[in-house]
Design a protein around this motif. Sequence first.
Motif, PDB file in Angstrom:
ATOM      1  N   LEU A  99       1.201  -0.454   4.566  1.00 12.59           N
ATOM      2  CA  LEU A  99       1.693  -1.801   4.287  1.00 12.59           C
ATOM      3  C   LEU A  99       2.577  -1.704   3.051  1.00 12.59           C
ATOM      4  N   ILE A 100       3.882  -1.907   3.239  1.00 12.76           N
ATOM      5  CA  ILE A 100       4.860  -1.780   2.159  1.00 12.76           C
ATOM      6  C   ILE A 100       5.368  -3.170   1.795  1.00 12.76           C
ATOM      7  N   ALA A 101       5.245  -3.538   0.537  1.00 16.57           N
ATOM      8  CA  ALA A 101       5.702  -4.845   0.063  1.00 16.57           C
ATOM      9  C   ALA A 101       6.962  -4.679  -0.780  1.00 16.57           C
ATOM     10  N   ILE A 102       8.024  -5.395  -0.398  1.00 15.45           N
ATOM     11  CA  ILE A 102       9.243  -5.439  -1.213  1.00 15.45           C
ATOM     12  C   ILE A 102       9.158  -6.712  -2.034  1.00 15.45           C
ATOM     13  N   GLU A 103       8.866  -6.572  -3.298  1.00 12.00           N
ATOM     14  CA  GLU A 103       8.581  -7.709  -4.169  1.00 12.00           C
ATOM     15  C   GLU A 103       9.751  -7.991  -5.104  1.00 12.00           C
ATOM     16  N   GLY A 104      10.072  -9.276  -5.251  1.00 15.88           N
ATOM     17  CA  GLY A 104      11.131  -9.656  -6.173  1.00 15.88           C
ATOM     18  C   GLY A 104      11.532 -11.092  -5.966  1.00 15.88           C
ATOM     19  N   LEU A 118       7.440  -2.545  11.660  1.00 15.20           N
ATOM     20  CA  LEU A 118       7.625  -3.991  11.727  1.00 15.20           C
ATOM     21  C   LEU A 118       8.121  -4.494  10.380  1.00 15.20           C
ATOM     22  N   ALA A 119       9.218  -5.260  10.375  1.00 16.44           N
ATOM     23  CA  ALA A 119       9.785  -5.791   9.136  1.00 16.44           C
ATOM     24  C   ALA A 119       9.705  -7.309   9.128  1.00 16.44           C
ATOM     25  N   VAL A 120       9.206  -7.865   8.041  1.00 16.25           N
ATOM     26  CA  VAL A 120       9.014  -9.318   7.910  1.00 16.25           C
ATOM     27  C   VAL A 120       9.631  -9.786   6.603  1.00 16.25           C
ATOM     28  N   ASP A 121      10.472 -10.794   6.661  1.00 13.69           N
ATOM     29  CA  ASP A 121      11.114 -11.342   5.461  1.00 13.69           C
ATOM     30  C   ASP A 121      10.377 -12.598   5.002  1.00 13.69           C
ATOM     31  N   ASP A 122      10.474 -12.908   3.699  1.00 10.61           N
ATOM     32  CA  ASP A 122       9.901 -14.136   3.133  1.00 10.61           C
ATOM     33  C   ASP A 122       8.465 -14.368   3.588  1.00 10.61           C
ATOM     34  N   THR A 123       7.649 -13.342   3.473  1.00  8.13           N
ATOM     35  CA  THR A 123       6.279 -13.410   3.976  1.00  8.13           C
ATOM     36  C   THR A 123       5.482 -14.567   3.385  1.00  8.13           C
ATOM     37  N   CYS A 156       8.397 -10.225  -0.162  1.00  9.94           N
ATOM     38  CA  CYS A 156       7.544 -11.263  -0.742  1.00  9.94           C
ATOM     39  C   CYS A 156       7.920 -11.513  -2.192  1.00  9.94           C
ATOM     40  N   SER A 157       7.390 -12.599  -2.726  1.00  7.63           N
ATOM     41  CA  SER A 157       7.589 -12.876  -4.151  1.00  7.63           C
ATOM     42  C   SER A 157       6.470 -12.272  -4.983  1.00  7.63           C
ATOM     43  N   GLN A 158       5.312 -12.050  -4.354  1.00  6.53           N
ATOM     44  CA  GLN A 158       4.188 -11.433  -5.053  1.00  6.53           C
ATOM     45  C   GLN A 158       3.433 -10.538  -4.082  1.00  6.53           C
ATOM     46  N   VAL A 205       7.504  -1.998  -3.717  1.00  8.54           N
ATOM     47  CA  VAL A 205       8.832  -1.712  -4.244  1.00  8.54           C
ATOM     48  C   VAL A 205       9.344  -3.002  -4.864  1.00  8.54           C
ATOM     49  N   ARG A 206       9.648  -2.973  -6.138  1.00  9.66           N
ATOM     50  CA  ARG A 206      10.078  -4.193  -6.819  1.00  9.66           C
ATOM     51  C   ARG A 206      11.595  -4.202  -6.974  1.00  9.66           C
ATOM     52  N   THR A 207      12.213  -5.285  -6.533  1.00 13.66           N
ATOM     53  CA  THR A 207      13.649  -5.469  -6.727  1.00 13.66           C
ATOM     54  C   THR A 207      13.824  -6.488  -7.838  1.00 13.66           C
ATOM     55  N   ALA A 208      14.491  -6.085  -8.897  1.00  6.73           N
ATOM     56  CA  ALA A 208      14.664  -6.960 -10.060  1.00  6.73           C
ATOM     57  C   ALA A 208      15.878  -6.492 -10.826  1.00  6.73           C
TER      58      ALA A 208
END
Length: 294
Positions: A36-41, A182-187, A217-219, A227-230
């Motif tokens: 489970l990979i979270a792209i956070e930012g 599976l890719a999900v945006d704005d979870t 996700c935002s959190q 992975v944090r995008t900032a």
Amino acid sequence: MDSPHGAAVTAEDFGLKGPRGWAFRGVRLDAPPGALIAIEGPSGSGRTCLLLALTGRMRASEGRAEVGGLRLPRQMAAVRRISALGPVPGVSELDPAFTVAEHLRERALLQRRYDGSLRALLRPRTERTAAARNRIDTALDTAGLDPANLPKAERTSVRDLERLEALRLSVALALIGRPRLLAVDDTDLKLSDAERAEAWELLRSVADSGTTVLAVCSQAPVGAITVRTATTATTATSGTSATSATSGTADITEADAADVSEPAEAPGATTEKTTDEKTTDEGTADAFAETGRA
């Protein structure tokens, strides 16, 4: 021994530059199959661009990445074939006028038309119908959506679904194709704390079943590979172990995706382009094609 169904995802100094600057840069990631990979930012930090790049829908500008052993950006078409998009605003959204049944039927027909083998297409109609129904039921069960509990069962329109129900439907539609990623945006967008917990429980269960999950996700939830995008460099963590990942300054918004993306490809094509001969201004159309309404 059979190989895992999910796709391992790795990246090293992965970056994408658009007409107004870097969407993301310097991303490093190492996730095993079924993670489970979270792209956070925050919104506008390049989260969606990174998601689309890692699923072969946008062409990266620098660095390298691999999904299921397939190299990006060289093998983008092959990565698209093993990945599926859940809800991504402006790319793979649900049609609010469609009912749940219509969405499911449309996706099953597209799956059979473009991704089915010749042998499957030659099977008797009753067998094909039963196989499609089994895929739908399995996907719904995995997504935790029981149409019988909806106001009008499968005849419920998307516009009448709650946010979490719509998320479950989008995930179910993506899972009909049995993707490895599976890719999900704005979870977690517009979800209460309780609903957010349910959403992550859903995605964890999908990952536990073997499908790698990539979620914006935002959190990020505890335990996810993050992975944090900032606007400043950060480090991604995965439970008790650390996974290196950084993000550079995001100077363009996610709405600029079409300006730096991959061209459309006919669904079900048997040939694959693995060179850089393609142009870079029509990529979002490829993702739209997944819905059958490009």
